[in-house]
Design a protein around this motif. Structure first.
Motif, PDB file in Angstrom:
ATOM      1  N   ASN A  13       0.879  -1.378   0.050  1.00 53.16           N
ATOM      2  CA  ASN A  13       0.085   0.041   0.131  1.00 53.16           C
ATOM      3  C   ASN A  13       1.017   1.284  -0.010  1.00 53.16           C
ATOM      4  O   ASN A  13       1.397   1.673   0.980  1.00 53.16           O
ATOM      5  CB  ASN A  13      -0.863  -0.003   1.243  1.00 53.16           C
ATOM      6  CG  ASN A  13      -2.049   1.029   1.008  1.00 53.16           C
ATOM      7  OD1 ASN A  13      -2.029   1.839   0.389  1.00 53.16           O
ATOM      8  ND2 ASN A  13      -2.900   0.958   2.079  1.00 53.16           N
ATOM      9  N   ARG A  16       1.552   7.566  -0.653  1.00 51.87           N
ATOM     10  CA  ARG A  16       1.808   8.910  -1.598  1.00 51.87           C
ATOM     11  C   ARG A  16       3.244   9.111  -1.951  1.00 51.87           C
ATOM     12  O   ARG A  16       3.961   8.267  -1.515  1.00 51.87           O
ATOM     13  CB  ARG A  16       1.194  10.190  -0.984  1.00 51.87           C
ATOM     14  CG  ARG A  16       2.071  10.547   0.182  1.00 51.87           C
ATOM     15  CD  ARG A  16       1.947  11.825   1.070  1.00 51.87           C
ATOM     16  NE  ARG A  16       2.315  11.913   2.441  1.00 51.87           N
ATOM     17  CZ  ARG A  16       3.536  12.083   2.522  1.00 51.87           C
ATOM     18  NH1 ARG A  16       4.536  12.473   1.565  1.00 51.87           N
ATOM     19  NH2 ARG A  16       4.212  12.430   3.673  1.00 51.87           N
ATOM     20  N   GLY A 170      -0.778  -0.370  -7.925  1.00 53.75           N
ATOM     21  CA  GLY A 170      -1.575   0.380  -7.246  1.00 53.75           C
ATOM     22  C   GLY A 170      -2.150   1.704  -7.866  1.00 53.75           C
ATOM     23  O   GLY A 170      -3.148   2.410  -7.189  1.00 53.75           O
ATOM     24  N   PHE A 171      -1.314   2.387  -8.514  1.00 56.75           N
ATOM     25  CA  PHE A 171      -1.618   3.694  -9.174  1.00 56.75           C
ATOM     26  C   PHE A 171      -2.677   3.425 -10.013  1.00 56.75           C
ATOM     27  O   PHE A 171      -2.845   2.836 -11.075  1.00 56.75           O
ATOM     28  CB  PHE A 171      -0.492   4.268  -9.761  1.00 56.75           C
ATOM     29  CG  PHE A 171       0.601   4.617  -8.815  1.00 56.75           C
ATOM     30  CD1 PHE A 171       0.906   5.870  -8.065  1.00 56.75           C
ATOM     31  CD2 PHE A 171       1.891   3.753  -8.452  1.00 56.75           C
ATOM     32  CE1 PHE A 171       1.860   6.198  -7.189  1.00 56.75           C
ATOM     33  CE2 PHE A 171       2.819   4.013  -7.411  1.00 56.75           C
ATOM     34  CZ  PHE A 171       2.828   5.188  -7.033  1.00 56.75           C
ATOM     35  N   HIS A 191      -2.544   8.284  -9.995  1.00 55.37           N
ATOM     36  CA  HIS A 191      -2.415   8.720  -8.572  1.00 55.37           C
ATOM     37  C   HIS A 191      -2.703   7.417  -7.453  1.00 55.37           C
ATOM     38  O   HIS A 191      -3.067   6.241  -7.581  1.00 55.37           O
ATOM     39  CB  HIS A 191      -3.760   9.674  -8.008  1.00 55.37           C
ATOM     40  CG  HIS A 191      -5.033   8.837  -7.988  1.00 55.37           C
ATOM     41  ND1 HIS A 191      -5.376   8.687  -6.691  1.00 55.37           N
ATOM     42  CD2 HIS A 191      -5.874   8.475  -8.608  1.00 55.37           C
ATOM     43  CE1 HIS A 191      -6.702   7.876  -6.587  1.00 55.37           C
ATOM     44  NE2 HIS A 191      -7.040   7.777  -7.774  1.00 55.37           N
ATOM     45  N   ARG A 192      -2.180   7.707  -6.102  1.00 57.29           N
ATOM     46  CA  ARG A 192      -2.590   6.994  -4.955  1.00 57.29           C
ATOM     47  C   ARG A 192      -3.206   7.896  -3.938  1.00 57.29           C
ATOM     48  O   ARG A 192      -4.109   7.315  -3.215  1.00 57.29           O
ATOM     49  CB  ARG A 192      -1.272   6.550  -4.406  1.00 57.29           C
ATOM     50  CG  ARG A 192      -0.480   5.365  -5.130  1.00 57.29           C
ATOM     51  CD  ARG A 192      -1.401   4.204  -5.037  1.00 57.29           C
ATOM     52  NE  ARG A 192      -1.714   3.692  -3.713  1.00 57.29           N
ATOM     53  CZ  ARG A 192      -2.718   2.722  -3.521  1.00 57.29           C
ATOM     54  NH1 ARG A 192      -3.317   2.052  -4.566  1.00 57.29           N
ATOM     55  NH2 ARG A 192      -2.935   2.181  -2.237  1.00 57.29           N
ATOM     56  N   LYS A 193      -3.108   9.188  -3.839  1.00 54.84           N
ATOM     57  CA  LYS A 193      -3.397   9.926  -2.739  1.00 54.84           C
ATOM     58  C   LYS A 193      -4.706  10.722  -2.830  1.00 54.84           C
ATOM     59  O   LYS A 193      -5.396  11.395  -1.971  1.00 54.84           O
ATOM     60  CB  LYS A 193      -2.148  11.182  -2.391  1.00 54.84           C
ATOM     61  CG  LYS A 193      -2.152  12.070  -3.706  1.00 54.84           C
ATOM     62  CD  LYS A 193      -0.945  13.114  -2.966  1.00 54.84           C
ATOM     63  CE  LYS A 193      -0.705  14.103  -3.985  1.00 54.84           C
ATOM     64  NZ  LYS A 193      -0.264  13.632  -5.205  1.00 54.84           N
ATOM     65  N   ASP A 198       0.033  11.218  -8.459  1.00 51.60           N
ATOM     66  CA  ASP A 198       1.224  11.262  -7.796  1.00 51.60           C
ATOM     67  C   ASP A 198       2.529  10.806  -8.913  1.00 51.60           C
ATOM     68  O   ASP A 198       3.476  11.490  -8.639  1.00 51.60           O
ATOM     69  CB  ASP A 198       1.368   9.948  -6.706  1.00 51.60           C
ATOM     70  CG  ASP A 198       0.545  10.298  -5.686  1.00 51.60           C
ATOM     71  OD1 ASP A 198      -0.878   9.682  -5.791  1.00 51.60           O
ATOM     72  OD2 ASP A 198       1.001  10.357  -4.741  1.00 51.60           O
TER      73      ASP A 198
END
Ligand SMILES: [Fe+2]
Length: 326
Positions: A13, A16, A170-171, A191-193, A198
Motif C-alpha cells: 500500500n 503517496r 496500485g496507481f 494517483h494514490r493519494k 502522484d
C-alpha cells in the motif's frame, strides 16, 4: 493499448509520493533558488546536503539537494502505509527480478531501495522524522508559499508499459492522452493519494524526470513568484506559463532550477478518491489538453529533462508528437 482496469488490491500500500533527491552542482545557488526564491523551509543543512520541506508537511523532507559533480536525480521516494507493506514491497520487486536493498537514510526509518524495470531509482519507507506543524506560522511563508509536494512527471520510452507496471503497484489512471493513429498511450496521469496524480508519464527519451510539482494556495502566489523571479535575476529560468492545464484543470507555472531541473508550481486540481472514477481521455492533436487557453508548450518542455543517476535513457518507438510552439 487500453488503459488498464484499476488495481484496487495492490501487493503493498503506497500512501503517496514523498520526496526527491536532486543532485546539484552548486549548493549555494540551489539554496538561493529553493529557499530564498521558492520559500521552502530548511530542515537540515551541512556542507554537502540540504533537506527541505513545504509548509504543510510534517515529514522531515520533500527535497534533498545533494552536492554532486553532475546534475541528475538520485531517487524518487514514496511513503508506504505500514511496516508489513515494506516487506511485501521487497517481495514484489524481488519477484520481478528487480534489485532489493535495505539502506540507511538520514531522518528515515527502514528504507527499501529498488528500481523500476526501466532503472528509475525508487525508495520506499514508512517512518520519517516528524516535525512540528508550521502551516499556521504565517511569518515563515515566503516566495511562492509552497504547501506540499504534489507529483512527479517522468519521460517514458514506452508509456503503455510504464502504466501497466505502475498499475500493478496500485496507481490508478485519472487522465490520459492517446495517439489517435496507433491507439497507444502518449501520456498518462496516475494517483494514490486522491488527486489527479502522484506520478505521470510522458512519451519521450526515457527514463528521465520531467518535473517535480509543488502545490501552492492559489494562482496569485504564482503571479507573485513571476514578479519576484523576473526582478531577481531568474527571468531566464521561467520556461512555460502561467496557465490553466486542460488535463488536471490545475493552474500551473514551469520554472528551471540553476542546474536545469524543472519544477512545476501547481494549484487546484480535483478529487479522485472514488475507486470507480472513469479516466478522462484526450487526443494528442487537441492543444487544449496542455493549456486550456490554447497556447502550445515550448519545444524545450517536450525535449529536456533530468536524467536519473547512472541510467542511460533510450528513445521511444512511438514517434507521434504534439503541436509545439515555434
Ligand atoms: Fe505536472
Amino acid at each position: 493499448m487500453p488503459v488498464p482496469k484499476p488495481n484496487l488490491y495492490p501487493p503493498f500500500n503506497i500512501v503517496r509520493l514523498s520526496h526527491v533527491e536532486y543532485r546539484v552542482t552548486d549548493l549555494a545557488a540551489s539554496r538561493a533558488f529553493y529557499v530564498d526564491t521558492l520559500g521552502l523551509q530548511v530542515t537540515h543543512e551541512d556542507d554537502d546536503r540540504i533537506c527541505l520541506r513545504a509548509m504543510e508537511e510534517r515529514g522531515h523532507h520533500c527535497i534533498v539537494l545533494q552536492r554532486a559533480d553532475a546534475a541528475d536525480v538520485g531517487v524518487l521516494g514514496f511513503k508506504l502505509y505500514d511496516e508489513p507493506d515494506l516487506d511485501r514491497a521487497a517481495e514484489f520487486f524481488a519477484g520481478r527480478g528487480l534489485p532489493v536493498d535495505w539502506i540507511e537514510r538520514p531522518h528515515m526509518g527502514r528504507t527499501l531501495r529498488t528500481r523500476d524495470p526501466w532503472g528509475i531509482p525508487l525508495e520506499f519507507y514508512v517512518k520519517m522524522d516528524r516535525l512540528p506543524p508550521i502551516h499556521q506560522k504565517y511569518a515563515l511563508y515566503k516566495g511562492v508559499k509552497p504547501l506540499r509536494i504534489d507529483h512527479f512527471n517522468m519521460f517514458a520510452s514506452d508509456v503503455d508499459a510504464s502504466v501497466a507496471f505502475y498499475n500493478d503497484l496500485g496507481f490508478r489512471v485519472t487522465e490520459y492522452t492517446e495517439d489517435d493513429e496507433s491507439g497507444r498511450l502518449w501520456a498518462a496521469w496516475m494517483h494514490r493519494k486522491g488527486g489527479v496524480h502522484d506520478v505521470a508519464f510522458t512519451n519521450g527519451l526515457g527514463p528521465r524526470l520531467h518535473h517535480t510539482a509543488f502545490w501552492v494556495p492559489n494562482p496569485l502566489n504564482i503571479i507573485d513568484l513571476l514578479d519576484l523571479m523576473s526582478t531577481t535575476g531568474y527571468v531566464a529560468n521561467i520556461e512555460r506559463g502561467p496557465g490553466r492545464h486542460g488535463i488536471s484543470n490545475a493552474f500551473f507555472l514551469y520554472i528551471r532550477d540553476p542546474d536545469g531541473h524543472r519544477i512545476e508550481i501547481y494549484c487546484s486540481d480535483y478529487q479522485t478518491v472514488d475507486p470507480d472514477l472513469e479516466p478522462i481521455k484526450w487526443s494528442l492533436t487537441d492543444p487544449q489538453r496542455q493549456t486550456l487557453w490554447g497556447a502550445p508548450a515550448p519545444r524545450s518542455w517536450f525535449e529536456e529533462g533530468s536524467v536519473f543517476a547512472g541510467v542511460e535513457p533510450v528513445p521511444s518507438a512511438l514517434k507521434a508528437q504534439p503541436i509545439v510552439a515555434p
